[in-house]
Write a protein that holds these residues in place. Sequence first.
Motif, PDB file in Angstrom:
ATOM      1  N   CYS A 277     -16.214  22.721  13.809  1.00  0.00           N
ATOM      2  CA  CYS A 277     -16.101  23.130  15.204  1.00  0.00           C
ATOM      3  C   CYS A 277     -16.423  24.613  15.318  1.00  0.00           C
ATOM      4  O   CYS A 277     -16.110  25.396  14.413  1.00  0.00           O
ATOM      5  CB  CYS A 277     -14.684  22.915  15.736  1.00  0.00           C
ATOM      6  SG  CYS A 277     -14.101  21.212  15.691  1.00  0.00           S
ATOM      7  N   LEU A 278     -17.038  25.000  16.425  1.00  0.00           N
ATOM      8  CA  LEU A 278     -17.201  26.406  16.761  1.00  0.00           C
ATOM      9  C   LEU A 278     -16.094  26.798  17.740  1.00  0.00           C
ATOM     10  O   LEU A 278     -15.838  26.078  18.710  1.00  0.00           O
ATOM     11  CB  LEU A 278     -18.562  26.667  17.409  1.00  0.00           C
ATOM     12  CG  LEU A 278     -19.768  26.874  16.497  1.00  0.00           C
ATOM     13  CD1 LEU A 278     -21.012  27.125  17.351  1.00  0.00           C
ATOM     14  CD2 LEU A 278     -19.556  28.025  15.539  1.00  0.00           C
ATOM     15  N   VAL A 279     -15.461  27.921  17.460  1.00  0.00           N
ATOM     16  CA  VAL A 279     -14.385  28.415  18.321  1.00  0.00           C
ATOM     17  C   VAL A 279     -14.808  29.767  18.895  1.00  0.00           C
ATOM     18  O   VAL A 279     -15.123  30.695  18.147  1.00  0.00           O
ATOM     19  CB  VAL A 279     -13.060  28.577  17.544  1.00  0.00           C
ATOM     20  CG1 VAL A 279     -11.912  28.849  18.518  1.00  0.00           C
ATOM     21  CG2 VAL A 279     -12.769  27.342  16.699  1.00  0.00           C
ATOM     22  N   ASP A 280     -14.843  29.854  20.217  1.00  0.00           N
ATOM     23  CA  ASP A 280     -15.174  31.091  20.925  1.00  0.00           C
ATOM     24  C   ASP A 280     -13.867  31.795  21.271  1.00  0.00           C
ATOM     25  O   ASP A 280     -13.031  31.252  21.986  1.00  0.00           O
ATOM     26  CB  ASP A 280     -15.957  30.745  22.198  1.00  0.00           C
ATOM     27  CG  ASP A 280     -16.340  31.972  23.011  1.00  0.00           C
ATOM     28  OD1 ASP A 280     -15.445  32.563  23.653  1.00  0.00           O
ATOM     29  OD2 ASP A 280     -17.530  32.330  23.037  1.00  0.00           O
TER      30      ASP A 280
ATOM     31  N   ALA B  31      -2.996  31.743   9.582  1.00  0.00           N
ATOM     32  CA  ALA B  31      -1.623  31.380   9.218  1.00  0.00           C
ATOM     33  C   ALA B  31      -1.153  30.115   9.929  1.00  0.00           C
ATOM     34  O   ALA B  31      -0.181  29.486   9.486  1.00  0.00           O
ATOM     35  CB  ALA B  31      -0.686  32.540   9.538  1.00  0.00           C
ATOM     36  N   HIS B  32      -1.817  29.736  11.016  1.00  0.00           N
ATOM     37  CA  HIS B  32      -1.361  28.604  11.808  1.00  0.00           C
ATOM     38  C   HIS B  32      -2.154  27.324  11.581  1.00  0.00           C
ATOM     39  O   HIS B  32      -1.578  26.228  11.595  1.00  0.00           O
ATOM     40  CB  HIS B  32      -1.418  28.945  13.305  1.00  0.00           C
ATOM     41  CG  HIS B  32      -0.266  29.775  13.780  1.00  0.00           C
ATOM     42  ND1 HIS B  32      -0.249  31.153  13.685  1.00  0.00           N
ATOM     43  CD2 HIS B  32       0.916  29.428  14.348  1.00  0.00           C
ATOM     44  CE1 HIS B  32       0.882  31.619  14.190  1.00  0.00           C
ATOM     45  NE2 HIS B  32       1.606  30.588  14.588  1.00  0.00           N
ATOM     46  N   VAL B  33      -3.469  27.413  11.409  1.00  0.00           N
ATOM     47  CA  VAL B  33      -4.260  26.187  11.330  1.00  0.00           C
ATOM     48  C   VAL B  33      -4.200  25.591   9.931  1.00  0.00           C
ATOM     49  O   VAL B  33      -3.952  26.284   8.950  1.00  0.00           O
ATOM     50  CB  VAL B  33      -5.731  26.450  11.740  1.00  0.00           C
ATOM     51  CG1 VAL B  33      -5.802  26.966  13.171  1.00  0.00           C
ATOM     52  CG2 VAL B  33      -6.423  27.409  10.785  1.00  0.00           C
ATOM     53  N   LYS B  34      -4.448  24.285   9.842  1.00  0.00           N
ATOM     54  CA  LYS B  34      -4.338  23.564   8.579  1.00  0.00           C
ATOM     55  C   LYS B  34      -5.655  23.522   7.817  1.00  0.00           C
ATOM     56  O   LYS B  34      -5.671  23.344   6.603  1.00  0.00           O
ATOM     57  CB  LYS B  34      -3.869  22.134   8.854  1.00  0.00           C
ATOM     58  CG  LYS B  34      -2.516  22.046   9.548  1.00  0.00           C
ATOM     59  CD  LYS B  34      -2.184  20.605   9.911  1.00  0.00           C
ATOM     60  CE  LYS B  34      -0.855  20.506  10.657  1.00  0.00           C
ATOM     61  NZ  LYS B  34      -0.570  19.115  11.074  1.00  0.00           N
ATOM     62  N   ASN B  35      -6.758  23.665   8.548  1.00  0.00           N
ATOM     63  CA  ASN B  35      -8.070  23.537   7.923  1.00  0.00           C
ATOM     64  C   ASN B  35      -8.711  24.902   7.695  1.00  0.00           C
ATOM     65  O   ASN B  35      -8.172  25.943   8.067  1.00  0.00           O
ATOM     66  CB  ASN B  35      -8.967  22.655   8.801  1.00  0.00           C
ATOM     67  CG  ASN B  35      -8.491  21.220   8.836  1.00  0.00           C
ATOM     68  OD1 ASN B  35      -8.609  20.483   7.867  1.00  0.00           O
ATOM     69  ND2 ASN B  35      -7.922  20.818   9.977  1.00  0.00           N
TER      70      ASN B  35
ATOM     71  N   LEU C 107     -14.435  26.303  12.299  1.00  0.00           N
ATOM     72  CA  LEU C 107     -13.269  25.529  11.870  1.00  0.00           C
ATOM     73  C   LEU C 107     -13.809  24.320  11.117  1.00  0.00           C
ATOM     74  O   LEU C 107     -14.588  23.537  11.665  1.00  0.00           O
ATOM     75  CB  LEU C 107     -12.448  25.098  13.079  1.00  0.00           C
ATOM     76  CG  LEU C 107     -11.294  24.121  12.839  1.00  0.00           C
ATOM     77  CD1 LEU C 107     -10.207  24.770  11.977  1.00  0.00           C
ATOM     78  CD2 LEU C 107     -10.718  23.642  14.169  1.00  0.00           C
ATOM     79  N   ILE C 108     -13.433  24.176   9.856  1.00  0.00           N
ATOM     80  CA  ILE C 108     -14.041  23.164   8.991  1.00  0.00           C
ATOM     81  C   ILE C 108     -12.963  22.276   8.381  1.00  0.00           C
ATOM     82  O   ILE C 108     -12.060  22.753   7.675  1.00  0.00           O
ATOM     83  CB  ILE C 108     -14.850  23.822   7.849  1.00  0.00           C
ATOM     84  CG1 ILE C 108     -15.835  24.849   8.415  1.00  0.00           C
ATOM     85  CG2 ILE C 108     -15.581  22.762   7.024  1.00  0.00           C
ATOM     86  CD1 ILE C 108     -16.405  25.786   7.376  1.00  0.00           C
ATOM     87  N   ALA C 109     -13.060  20.990   8.656  1.00  0.00           N
ATOM     88  CA  ALA C 109     -12.144  20.014   8.063  1.00  0.00           C
ATOM     89  C   ALA C 109     -12.903  19.197   7.023  1.00  0.00           C
ATOM     90  O   ALA C 109     -14.017  18.728   7.271  1.00  0.00           O
ATOM     91  CB  ALA C 109     -11.573  19.097   9.134  1.00  0.00           C
TER      92      ALA C 109
END
Length: 354
Positions: free
Chosen positions: A243-246, A264-268, A178-180
Amino acid sequence: MSNIENFTSEAITLLKSLINFPSISKEEEKAADFLQNYIESLGIMTERSGNNIWCTSTNLNPLKPTILLNAHIDTVKPVAGWKHQPFTAKLEDDKLYGLGSNDDGGSLVSLFETFRYLITKDQNYNLIFLASCEEEVSGKNGIESILPLLPPISVALVGEPTGMQPAIAEKGLMVLDLIAHGQSGHAARNEGVNAIYKVLDDIEWFRNYQFPKISPLLGTVKMTITVMNAGTQHNVIPDTCTCLVDIRSNECYTNEELFKEISAHVKNEVKAHSFRLNSSKIDPNHPLVQRAVALGRKPFGSPTLSDQALMNFPSLKMGPGESSRSHTADEFIKTSEIEEAIRLYIEMLDGLTL
């Protein structure tokens, strides 16, 4: 069945030797060399690719189904806190200590001794024993590289520590980045766009969102933020936060379906490391499962990942030891568990009709 004690004794001797060869993932060569030489010293021909070793029952019949017996020879790195030497097998009463004893040496030697027994009798199936590598890191040089070299597999019995209870479903795994993206600036002035703040809403979404399809065996899809990195020093607004998401999937979704929903849900920005480790399930009415049930075993769903994720055919996970001992200091397997495993494996497989 009078040979169970002899098979158990030989399995324990083999496991002691294997523990003494460090076989951390991608560094399994010495253990693989020893195992191959050991098998061939018994008059059983082997095949090998990389650090994967397999052997087959004689006179393969293409008209018969083929059963795969699989366990892995690699281990994780030893954690801190060992009181015993991780690479020195030590037997104390019923407990055999050593790295890889529980995960996955107990299953490996039990399945091999089962293979030795079963090939002395005419069976309704062909049989392959495969000791694979790189399981702990889901490496591409492990079982994934070997399956195309084998005959078509009808079903696999995967040895992993389950207390000799049959895992008829297993959660899959997908890891996401996950990259912002923000904009750097001086922290003392009202400048820049803080990438940490940009990612907060997405972190909250991962924490709270529930996928609607719930498995009766595996429960919900589980998503966990496990690693977060941002910033260079205290007075600089961070322009990137990762962030790493497991993500542990159930059999109701493919990893591709989950990724599409998440995107479809996250902004980044989100990136999947791969989609290859999907959840798996075997029909509870499969003859192999029914044999286990008839022996008093209780099917369940496993939260942990194995090489089942890379198999495109039915598979059942079942082996001696306990998952809670895996990847821990002073890992051990009980010799009584190995004896029980060999006995149960033989009772499940001897004379089985698929």
